[in-house]
Design a protein around this motif. Structure first.
Motif, PDB file in Angstrom:
ATOM      1  N   THR A   1       0.823  -1.255  -0.247  1.00 23.46           N
ATOM      2  CA  THR A   1      -0.226  -0.001   0.038  1.00 23.46           C
ATOM      3  C   THR A   1       1.005   1.096  -0.107  1.00 23.46           C
ATOM      4  OG1 THR A   1      -1.857  -1.038   1.218  1.00 23.46           O
ATOM      5  CG2 THR A   1      -1.918   1.297   1.111  1.00 23.46           C
TER       6      THR A   1
ATOM      7  N   GLN B   1     -10.283   3.501   4.201  1.00 20.27           N
ATOM      8  CA  GLN B   1     -10.583   2.869   3.189  1.00 20.27           C
ATOM      9  C   GLN B   1     -10.250   3.189   1.879  1.00 20.27           C
ATOM     10  OE1 GLN B   1     -11.278  -0.079   5.018  1.00 20.27           O
ATOM     11  NE2 GLN B   1     -12.290  -0.488   2.812  1.00 20.27           N
ATOM     12  N   MET B   2      -9.904   4.366   1.773  1.00 18.26           N
ATOM     13  CA  MET B   2      -9.565   5.248   0.720  1.00 18.26           C
ATOM     14  C   MET B   2      -8.286   4.418   0.044  1.00 18.26           C
ATOM     15  SD  MET B   2      -9.967   9.350   0.980  1.00 18.26           S
ATOM     16  CE  MET B   2      -8.872   9.427  -0.163  1.00 18.26           C
TER      17      MET B   2
ATOM     18  N   PRO C   1      -7.414   1.047   0.271  1.00 20.59           N
ATOM     19  CA  PRO C   1      -7.770  -0.266  -0.366  1.00 20.59           C
ATOM     20  C   PRO C   1      -8.738  -0.083  -1.692  1.00 20.59           C
ATOM     21  CG  PRO C   1      -8.638  -0.223   1.753  1.00 20.59           C
ATOM     22  CD  PRO C   1      -7.758   0.889   1.711  1.00 20.59           C
ATOM     23  N   ASN C   2      -9.736   0.726  -1.325  1.00 19.24           N
ATOM     24  CA  ASN C   2     -10.678   1.232  -2.540  1.00 19.24           C
ATOM     25  C   ASN C   2      -9.669   1.965  -3.747  1.00 19.24           C
ATOM     26  OD1 ASN C   2     -12.760   0.502  -1.238  1.00 19.24           O
ATOM     27  ND2 ASN C   2     -13.406   2.446  -0.560  1.00 19.24           N
ATOM     28  N   ALA C   3      -9.065   2.889  -3.606  1.00 21.02           N
ATOM     29  CA  ALA C   3      -8.112   3.348  -4.808  1.00 21.02           C
ATOM     30  C   ALA C   3      -7.240   2.021  -5.561  1.00 21.02           C
ATOM     31  CB  ALA C   3      -6.986   4.280  -4.169  1.00 21.02           C
TER      32      ALA C   3
ATOM     33  N   PHE D   1      -8.160  -1.064  -5.937  1.00 23.23           N
ATOM     34  CA  PHE D   1      -8.580  -1.752  -6.536  1.00 23.23           C
ATOM     35  C   PHE D   1      -8.972  -1.486  -8.168  1.00 23.23           C
ATOM     36  CE2 PHE D   1     -11.260  -3.082  -2.949  1.00 23.23           C
ATOM     37  CZ  PHE D   1     -10.966  -4.461  -2.971  1.00 23.23           C
TER      38      PHE D   1
END
Ligand SMILES: Nc1ncnc2c1ncn2[C@@H]1O[C@H](COP(=O)(O)OP(=O)(O)OP(=O)(O)O)[C@@H](O)[C@H]1O
Ligand SMILES: [Mg+2]
Length: 207
Positions: free
Chosen positions: A17, A169-170, A172-174, A176
């Motif tokens: 990350t 969550q920004m 993990p969401n990004a 994807f």
């Protein structure tokens, strides 16, 4: 190209990350960036494969130093993501090639215990160059007891906490979408991007 090694033998510390966001952050600032993935799971390269060509470009470099994408040259940064459990000769080799080593650490008892031994061996390898090691508090709010506990743990190593990245969550969401917090609209990611500023300053000051 100067390289930054992102390392921590503890699994799930946030290495990938951190590495992909660092690469995207540097690219968004106009730097030439290459991503090198030493992990057999290839998570960072998977992320890069999802990345749209309309976003700031990042090339990839294999563990053998061979590049794709043609943006790597003598200037710019190579961000090296490393696997959990990296140690011994492989670690020493990666450290030797790096201008700086950034170590994401989560402020949990288990993470700190696993990271302590690693930091000792890293400082042994780097000797006088220990100024080139920086800690990143991962998934932590700097105003909390968890952050204070992490800083207390680090005093024995005399290593700086470069920044704290909060738990959101920004990230993990990004990921994807092959994106980073730097690819999100500024009004959404302003707080995240501010937390990254000290990392870029620290890199600017590296020898
Ligand atoms: N700041 C953050 N906020 C929210 N979730 C995070 C954050 N940093 C990491 N994560 C999540 O934590 C998990 C582990 O992160 P990541 O895969 O980056 O760790 P890693 O050190 O690369 O793991 P491994 O050792 O398996 O390679 C992932 O699900 C990731 O989305
Ligand atoms: Mg990883």
């Amino acid at each position: 190209m100067r390289s930054i090694l992102v390392a921590n033998p503890k699994g799930g510390a946030g290495k990938t990350t951190f590495a992909v966001n660092l690469a995207a952050g540097l690219a968004s600032r106009g730097a030439k960036v290459a991503l090198c993935d030493l992990d057999r799971q290839r998570s960072a390269l998977q992320w890069l494969g999802l990345r749209s060509s309309s976003l700031p470009g990042i090339s990839s470099v294999g563990g053998d130093g061979r590049g794709t994408g043609g943006r790597e040259g003598s200037d710019g940064w190579m961000v090296v993501d490393s696997p959990a459990g990296l140690h011994g000769k492989n670690l020493a080799h990666a450290v030797k090639l790096a201008a700086g080593v950034l170590v994401p650490v989560q402020p949990s008892l288990f993470d700190m215990a696993a990271t302590g031994e690693f930091l000792s061996s890293l400082m042994g390898t780097l000797g006088r160059k220990r100024r080139s090691i920086g800690i990143v508090g991962m998934r932590v709010d700097p105003r909390t007891r968890a952050a204070a506990t992490l800083e207390a743990f680090l005093t024995q190593f005399e290593l700086p906490v470069i920044t704290y990245l909060r738990d959101t969550q920004m990230y993990p969401n990004a990921a994807f979408a092959g994106q980073s917090v730097f690819d999100a609209p500024e009004y959404i990611a302003a707080r995240e991007i501010r937390q990254w500023e000290p990392v870029f300053r620290w890199m600017d000051d590296l020898d």
